[in-house]
Design a protein around this motif. Sequence first.
Motif, PDB file in Angstrom:
ATOM      1  N   GLU A  47      10.945  10.277  10.047  1.00  0.00           N
ATOM      2  CA  GLU A  47       9.780   9.447   9.741  1.00  0.00           C
ATOM      3  C   GLU A  47       9.548   9.340   8.242  1.00  0.00           C
ATOM      4  OE1 GLU A  47       5.852  11.942  10.273  1.00  0.00           O
ATOM      5  OE2 GLU A  47       7.251  12.414  11.905  1.00  0.00           O
ATOM      6  N   HIS A  48       9.878  10.412   7.503  1.00  0.00           N
ATOM      7  CA  HIS A  48       9.750  10.362   6.050  1.00  0.00           C
ATOM      8  C   HIS A  48      10.732   9.352   5.461  1.00  0.00           C
ATOM      9  CE1 HIS A  48       8.251  14.753   6.432  1.00  0.00           C
ATOM     10  NE2 HIS A  48       7.226  13.914   6.426  1.00  0.00           N
ATOM     11  N   LEU A  49      11.932   9.280   6.041  1.00  0.00           N
ATOM     12  CA  LEU A  49      12.937   8.331   5.551  1.00  0.00           C
ATOM     13  C   LEU A  49      12.482   6.895   5.789  1.00  0.00           C
ATOM     14  CD1 LEU A  49      16.227  10.056   6.773  1.00  0.00           C
ATOM     15  CD2 LEU A  49      15.322   9.995   4.436  1.00  0.00           C
ATOM     16  N   ILE A  50      11.873   6.646   6.943  1.00  0.00           N
ATOM     17  CA  ILE A  50      11.408   5.295   7.258  1.00  0.00           C
ATOM     18  C   ILE A  50      10.279   4.893   6.321  1.00  0.00           C
ATOM     19  CG2 ILE A  50      10.319   3.857   9.018  1.00  0.00           C
ATOM     20  CD1 ILE A  50      11.769   5.596  11.119  1.00  0.00           C
ATOM     21  N   ILE A  51       9.307   5.792   6.141  1.00  0.00           N
ATOM     22  CA  ILE A  51       8.191   5.504   5.232  1.00  0.00           C
ATOM     23  C   ILE A  51       8.711   5.354   3.803  1.00  0.00           C
ATOM     24  CG2 ILE A  51       6.070   6.443   4.222  1.00  0.00           C
ATOM     25  CD1 ILE A  51       5.604   7.871   6.926  1.00  0.00           C
ATOM     26  N   GLY A  52       9.620   6.240   3.422  1.00  0.00           N
ATOM     27  CA  GLY A  52      10.161   6.196   2.070  1.00  0.00           C
ATOM     28  C   GLY A  52      10.904   4.907   1.782  1.00  0.00           C
ATOM     29  N   ALA A  53      11.609   4.368   2.766  1.00  0.00           N
ATOM     30  CA  ALA A  53      12.331   3.110   2.567  1.00  0.00           C
ATOM     31  C   ALA A  53      11.357   1.963   2.286  1.00  0.00           C
ATOM     32  CB  ALA A  53      13.189   2.799   3.786  1.00  0.00           C
ATOM     33  N   GLY A  54      10.255   1.931   3.033  1.00  0.00           N
ATOM     34  CA  GLY A  54       9.251   0.896   2.780  1.00  0.00           C
ATOM     35  C   GLY A  54       8.611   1.052   1.411  1.00  0.00           C
ATOM     36  N   GLN A  88       0.747   0.313  -7.762  1.00  0.00           N
ATOM     37  CA  GLN A  88      -0.432   1.112  -7.437  1.00  0.00           C
ATOM     38  C   GLN A  88      -0.621   1.267  -5.924  1.00  0.00           C
ATOM     39  OE1 GLN A  88      -1.755   2.925  -9.711  1.00  0.00           O
ATOM     40  NE2 GLN A  88      -0.308   1.900 -11.076  1.00  0.00           N
ATOM     41  N   LEU A  89      -0.287   0.230  -5.167  1.00  0.00           N
ATOM     42  CA  LEU A  89      -0.355   0.357  -3.713  1.00  0.00           C
ATOM     43  C   LEU A  89       0.668   1.378  -3.229  1.00  0.00           C
ATOM     44  CD1 LEU A  89      -1.524  -0.567  -1.024  1.00  0.00           C
ATOM     45  CD2 LEU A  89       0.153  -2.440  -1.007  1.00  0.00           C
ATOM     46  N   GLY A  90       1.886   1.330  -3.794  1.00  0.00           N
ATOM     47  CA  GLY A  90       2.901   2.312  -3.437  1.00  0.00           C
ATOM     48  C   GLY A  90       2.491   3.725  -3.784  1.00  0.00           C
ATOM     49  N   SER A  91       1.822   3.878  -4.933  1.00  0.00           N
ATOM     50  CA  SER A  91       1.354   5.203  -5.340  1.00  0.00           C
ATOM     51  C   SER A  91       0.286   5.731  -4.385  1.00  0.00           C
ATOM     52  CB  SER A  91       0.795   5.138  -6.767  1.00  0.00           C
ATOM     53  OG  SER A  91       1.803   4.777  -7.688  1.00  0.00           O
ATOM     54  N   ALA A  92      -0.665   4.861  -4.024  1.00  0.00           N
ATOM     55  CA  ALA A  92      -1.735   5.283  -3.118  1.00  0.00           C
ATOM     56  C   ALA A  92      -1.179   5.670  -1.751  1.00  0.00           C
ATOM     57  CB  ALA A  92      -2.771   4.169  -2.983  1.00  0.00           C
ATOM     58  N   LEU A  93      -0.250   4.877  -1.234  1.00  0.00           N
ATOM     59  CA  LEU A  93       0.337   5.195   0.065  1.00  0.00           C
ATOM     60  C   LEU A  93       1.175   6.467  -0.009  1.00  0.00           C
ATOM     61  CD1 LEU A  93       1.366   1.605   1.249  1.00  0.00           C
ATOM     62  CD2 LEU A  93      -0.566   2.996   2.044  1.00  0.00           C
ATOM     63  N   SER A  94       1.844   6.683  -1.134  1.00  0.00           N
ATOM     64  CA  SER A  94       2.605   7.926  -1.310  1.00  0.00           C
ATOM     65  C   SER A  94       1.678   9.131  -1.290  1.00  0.00           C
ATOM     66  CB  SER A  94       3.384   7.887  -2.631  1.00  0.00           C
ATOM     67  OG  SER A  94       4.366   6.873  -2.618  1.00  0.00           O
ATOM     68  N   ALA A  95       0.521   8.996  -1.955  1.00  0.00           N
ATOM     69  CA  ALA A  95      -0.430  10.102  -2.003  1.00  0.00           C
ATOM     70  C   ALA A  95      -0.957  10.444  -0.623  1.00  0.00           C
ATOM     71  CB  ALA A  95      -1.591   9.751  -2.940  1.00  0.00           C
ATOM     72  N   GLY A  96      -1.107   9.437   0.218  1.00  0.00           N
ATOM     73  CA  GLY A  96      -1.650   9.694   1.544  1.00  0.00           C
ATOM     74  C   GLY A  96      -0.618  10.051   2.595  1.00  0.00           C
ATOM     75  N   LEU A  97       0.623   9.562   2.449  1.00  0.00           N
ATOM     76  CA  LEU A  97       1.607   9.700   3.523  1.00  0.00           C
ATOM     77  C   LEU A  97       2.709  10.717   3.249  1.00  0.00           C
ATOM     78  CD1 LEU A  97       2.080   5.902   4.390  1.00  0.00           C
ATOM     79  CD2 LEU A  97       0.681   7.585   5.608  1.00  0.00           C
ATOM     80  N   LEU A  98       3.135  10.856   1.998  1.00  0.00           N
ATOM     81  CA  LEU A  98       4.313  11.675   1.721  1.00  0.00           C
ATOM     82  C   LEU A  98       4.033  12.918   0.873  1.00  0.00           C
ATOM     83  CD1 LEU A  98       7.117   9.008   1.046  1.00  0.00           C
ATOM     84  CD2 LEU A  98       6.692  10.331   3.122  1.00  0.00           C
ATOM     85  N   ILE A  99       3.217  12.795  -0.156  1.00  0.00           N
ATOM     86  CA  ILE A  99       3.000  13.923  -1.077  1.00  0.00           C
ATOM     87  C   ILE A  99       2.479  15.168  -0.358  1.00  0.00           C
ATOM     88  CG2 ILE A  99       1.634  14.712  -3.055  1.00  0.00           C
ATOM     89  CD1 ILE A  99       1.948  11.981  -4.281  1.00  0.00           C
ATOM     90  N   PRO A 100       1.538  15.041   0.606  1.00  0.00           N
ATOM     91  CA  PRO A 100       1.069  16.261   1.278  1.00  0.00           C
ATOM     92  C   PRO A 100       2.172  17.039   2.002  1.00  0.00           C
ATOM     93  CG  PRO A 100      -0.443  14.441   1.685  1.00  0.00           C
ATOM     94  CD  PRO A 100       0.771  13.852   1.034  1.00  0.00           C
ATOM     95  N   ALA A 122       5.026  16.224  -4.724  1.00  0.00           N
ATOM     96  CA  ALA A 122       5.180  15.106  -5.649  1.00  0.00           C
ATOM     97  C   ALA A 122       6.642  14.892  -6.024  1.00  0.00           C
ATOM     98  CB  ALA A 122       4.337  15.347  -6.903  1.00  0.00           C
ATOM     99  N   GLY A 123       7.344  15.986  -6.335  1.00  0.00           N
ATOM    100  CA  GLY A 123       8.752  15.868  -6.703  1.00  0.00           C
ATOM    101  C   GLY A 123       9.604  15.360  -5.561  1.00  0.00           C
ATOM    102  N   GLY A 124       9.365  15.869  -4.357  1.00  0.00           N
ATOM    103  CA  GLY A 124      10.122  15.423  -3.201  1.00  0.00           C
ATOM    104  C   GLY A 124       9.882  13.957  -2.892  1.00  0.00           C
ATOM    105  N   THR A 125       8.642  13.511  -3.031  1.00  0.00           N
ATOM    106  CA  THR A 125       8.316  12.110  -2.797  1.00  0.00           C
ATOM    107  C   THR A 125       8.983  11.217  -3.828  1.00  0.00           C
ATOM    108  OG1 THR A 125       6.179  12.718  -1.825  1.00  0.00           O
ATOM    109  CG2 THR A 125       6.429  10.457  -2.607  1.00  0.00           C
TER     110      THR A 125
END
Length: 274
Positions: free
Chosen positions: A185-192, A5-17, A21-24
């Motif tokens: 930056e997306h790759l770095i965030i995505g790795a975490g 759930q933490l990963g989902s919330a961070l994805s919604a705020g950092l990557l999905i925009p 959703a599919g790309g994230t």
Amino acid sequence: MLMIQLGSALSAGLLIPELGAGGTAWLRLTLGAIILVAIARPPLRSIRRSDVLPLLGLGVATGLMTVFFLAAIARIPLGIAVAIEFLGPLAVAALRRPSGRALAWPLLALAGVVLMTEPWRDTVDPIGVLFAALAGTGWGIYIVLTQRVGDRFSGIRALSITIPVAALTAAFIGVPQAVGTLRLEHLIIGAGLALLVPVVPFALEMVALRRMTATAFGTLMAVEPAIGLVIGMLVLLQVPGLAQIAGIALVVIAGAAAQRGGRRSAPPLAAQPT
């Protein structure tokens, strides 16, 4: 559940925009697959013919579940999306033990889900609800197949096969969305985020399903909407109403009660993990 759930919330705020959703989903699963293959050699030589369909099915279910869930939280609050998605594990619990006593806890959890989603209101995005329901279908399949695959292979080694399949599944939707916008930056965030989900929690779930029945596991996941609601409030500032709080109480009670009698007997020798 907390990590997911933490990963989902961070994805919604950092990557999905930025990636959609599919790309994230594709980015997280691809980086997770790279990590898993690097730390655990896929047991390709141990795969039997009877293992192929469960492994492929688990990978496809994981990929679709991830894409649909992220598509849902892009439209509706995290807690509500998790509550709807929970109907998948709820169905597994009800179908595996269709007795009156066994159905009591899933039914109580269902009442909590109804309170959390408030279907009598017109404020929830129906497309988001549909995406969450599709994710719930994938989650139910995921639980059943994870237990079967986990009885044959140790957790991380099995994931080193299924997560790459999930990444390929998500690629059909995610690559077109992410092309042209993907940056370092997306790759770095995505790795975490890949460590938060899928790498660590999916391995823990596979271990749990070796020790618990699918029914107990599926109903215990009733706690996840409560976690999602709290994480959504703390990270995404999605404040729940009184109905959502009442729903949390019901699903937590049902999840706690479902732990009783949920320990599995040891898998047969022929199914011991490789």
